[in-house]
Design an enzyme around this catalytic site. Sequence first.
Site, PDB file in Angstrom:
ATOM      1  N   LEU A  67      37.096  35.457  32.306  1.00 43.04           N
ATOM      2  CA  LEU A  67      37.942  35.635  32.832  1.00 43.04           C
ATOM      3  C   LEU A  67      39.060  35.360  32.163  1.00 43.04           C
ATOM      4  CD1 LEU A  67      37.963  32.492  35.964  1.00 43.04           C
ATOM      5  CD2 LEU A  67      36.817  35.189  35.515  1.00 43.04           C
ATOM      6  N   ALA A  68      39.139  37.200  31.685  1.00 43.22           N
ATOM      7  CA  ALA A  68      40.314  37.581  30.524  1.00 43.22           C
ATOM      8  C   ALA A  68      40.909  39.014  30.758  1.00 43.22           C
ATOM      9  CB  ALA A  68      40.587  37.027  29.337  1.00 43.22           C
ATOM     10  N   GLU A  69      41.948  39.272  31.614  1.00 41.61           N
ATOM     11  CA  GLU A  69      41.805  41.039  31.707  1.00 41.61           C
ATOM     12  C   GLU A  69      43.057  41.703  30.615  1.00 41.61           C
ATOM     13  OE1 GLU A  69      41.983  38.352  35.557  1.00 41.61           O
ATOM     14  OE2 GLU A  69      42.993  38.305  33.562  1.00 41.61           O
ATOM     15  N   GLN A  91      39.650  41.816  39.201  1.00 41.29           N
ATOM     16  CA  GLN A  91      38.983  41.120  40.768  1.00 41.29           C
ATOM     17  C   GLN A  91      40.147  41.378  42.034  1.00 41.29           C
ATOM     18  OE1 GLN A  91      38.388  37.102  40.736  1.00 41.29           O
ATOM     19  NE2 GLN A  91      35.848  37.839  40.460  1.00 41.29           N
ATOM     20  N   PHE A  92      41.595  40.840  41.901  1.00 44.73           N
ATOM     21  CA  PHE A  92      42.435  41.055  42.678  1.00 44.73           C
ATOM     22  C   PHE A  92      43.289  41.922  41.429  1.00 44.73           C
ATOM     23  CE2 PHE A  92      40.065  38.098  44.702  1.00 44.73           C
ATOM     24  CZ  PHE A  92      40.042  38.319  46.014  1.00 44.73           C
ATOM     25  N   ASP A  93      44.395  42.519  42.674  1.00 44.62           N
ATOM     26  CA  ASP A  93      45.571  43.307  42.140  1.00 44.62           C
ATOM     27  C   ASP A  93      46.614  42.047  41.490  1.00 44.62           C
ATOM     28  OD1 ASP A  93      46.333  41.713  44.223  1.00 44.62           O
ATOM     29  OD2 ASP A  93      46.250  43.784  45.893  1.00 44.62           O
ATOM     30  N   GLY A  94      47.197  40.780  41.875  1.00 46.68           N
ATOM     31  CA  GLY A  94      48.025  39.664  41.067  1.00 46.68           C
ATOM     32  C   GLY A  94      47.103  39.567  39.958  1.00 46.68           C
ATOM     33  N   PHE A  95      46.003  39.947  39.690  1.00 43.14           N
ATOM     34  CA  PHE A  95      45.573  39.176  38.062  1.00 43.14           C
ATOM     35  C   PHE A  95      45.955  40.242  37.217  1.00 43.14           C
ATOM     36  CE2 PHE A  95      41.521  37.190  40.060  1.00 43.14           C
ATOM     37  CZ  PHE A  95      42.374  36.153  41.562  1.00 43.14           C
ATOM     38  N   TYR A  97      48.433  41.389  35.428  1.00 46.04           N
ATOM     39  CA  TYR A  97      49.377  41.055  34.566  1.00 46.04           C
ATOM     40  C   TYR A  97      48.733  40.613  33.054  1.00 46.04           C
ATOM     41  CZ  TYR A  97      52.017  42.089  39.479  1.00 46.04           C
ATOM     42  OH  TYR A  97      52.146  42.281  40.697  1.00 46.04           O
ATOM     43  N   HIS A 138      46.535  37.398  44.935  1.00 38.64           N
ATOM     44  CA  HIS A 138      46.423  38.051  45.657  1.00 38.64           C
ATOM     45  C   HIS A 138      45.753  39.516  46.916  1.00 38.64           C
ATOM     46  CE1 HIS A 138      44.247  34.684  44.567  1.00 38.64           C
ATOM     47  NE2 HIS A 138      42.804  35.078  44.184  1.00 38.64           N
TER      48      HIS A 138
END
Length: 333
Positions: A67-69, A91-95, A97, A138
Amino acid sequence: MTKASPEPGSTTSTLGKALNAGLRRAMLDDDRVILLGEDIGALGGVFRVTEGLHKEFGDNRVIDTPLAESAIVGTAIGLALRGYRPVCEIQFDGFVYPAFDQIVSQLAKMRARSGGRTTLPIVIRIPVGGGIGAVEHHSESNEAYFAHTAGLRVVSCSSPSDGYRMLRAAIASDDPVIFYEPKRRYWDKGQLDLDAQPASLNRARVWRTGTDLTLVAHGPTVKTAIAAAEAAAEDGYSVGVVDLRTISPLDLDTLKRCAKATGRLIVVHEASTFLGIGAEVAAAVTESCFYALKAPVLRVGSYNLPYPPAKVEDEFLPDIDRVLDAIETSLKY
């Protein structure tokens, strides 16, 4: 591993299944295509867009990541430099950043920095927008951040056919592509031709022509715009609908042609209207078509506020009624 052949012919599909078919076709066509993301393996992703691909292509081509964009995009950059064509799922748009620095400081600039000698054929898939009753982070619409960044292509699909064809084109592109998928449309059905060629990433799509006014939308609001145009037709107004498809670069030729044909243009998107894509469309069209316009270019979008709790998101997102109100306002000029 024995590879299956692509399935021929036209069928009815959801957007999610069409994107899955696009990924599968790209992986069959090119061994260099590798998928990376959180829970995209056996689980098939939160929205099941990668379902079945891990079983078919194995651990080396469908890679479950931590879990590390930032690490996902950074790894993809390294793979691309070694000749692969990575497709990342956020996974989701807000992730997205945590990966913003990698995307803006490295991914977008490396081709120019190398004088064109280095290409980074990376696709970053991002489920975008609201309408699914999700919580904060999300349901965001952050396309303006990346559209403002030179060196990135930013595209947004709205239908199964376009999702399939545009995703294949994005994976084949030597430019880095931010690929937005409207999450509340994943289950919408439409026609899908598995034999269709990849779509151009430079052209908007005219869904319907009109003589009184043109609605411009992308991603999740295309369906809203079409519904509003149909409702306006019941009142005797001819309203066209243009799907941007490509946010950066904008297909200004199509926008100018439609603006001159109807004299009225309204841009509809889920993001805030403040410094959003609608502002750029309005400015560009006004600069080029000022004397052909019968009314100012209007914008319908969300408010310049953090995304609200799910129970009030229907009041936050642009709907048919708000688009019809804008149509009425434009026609009064």
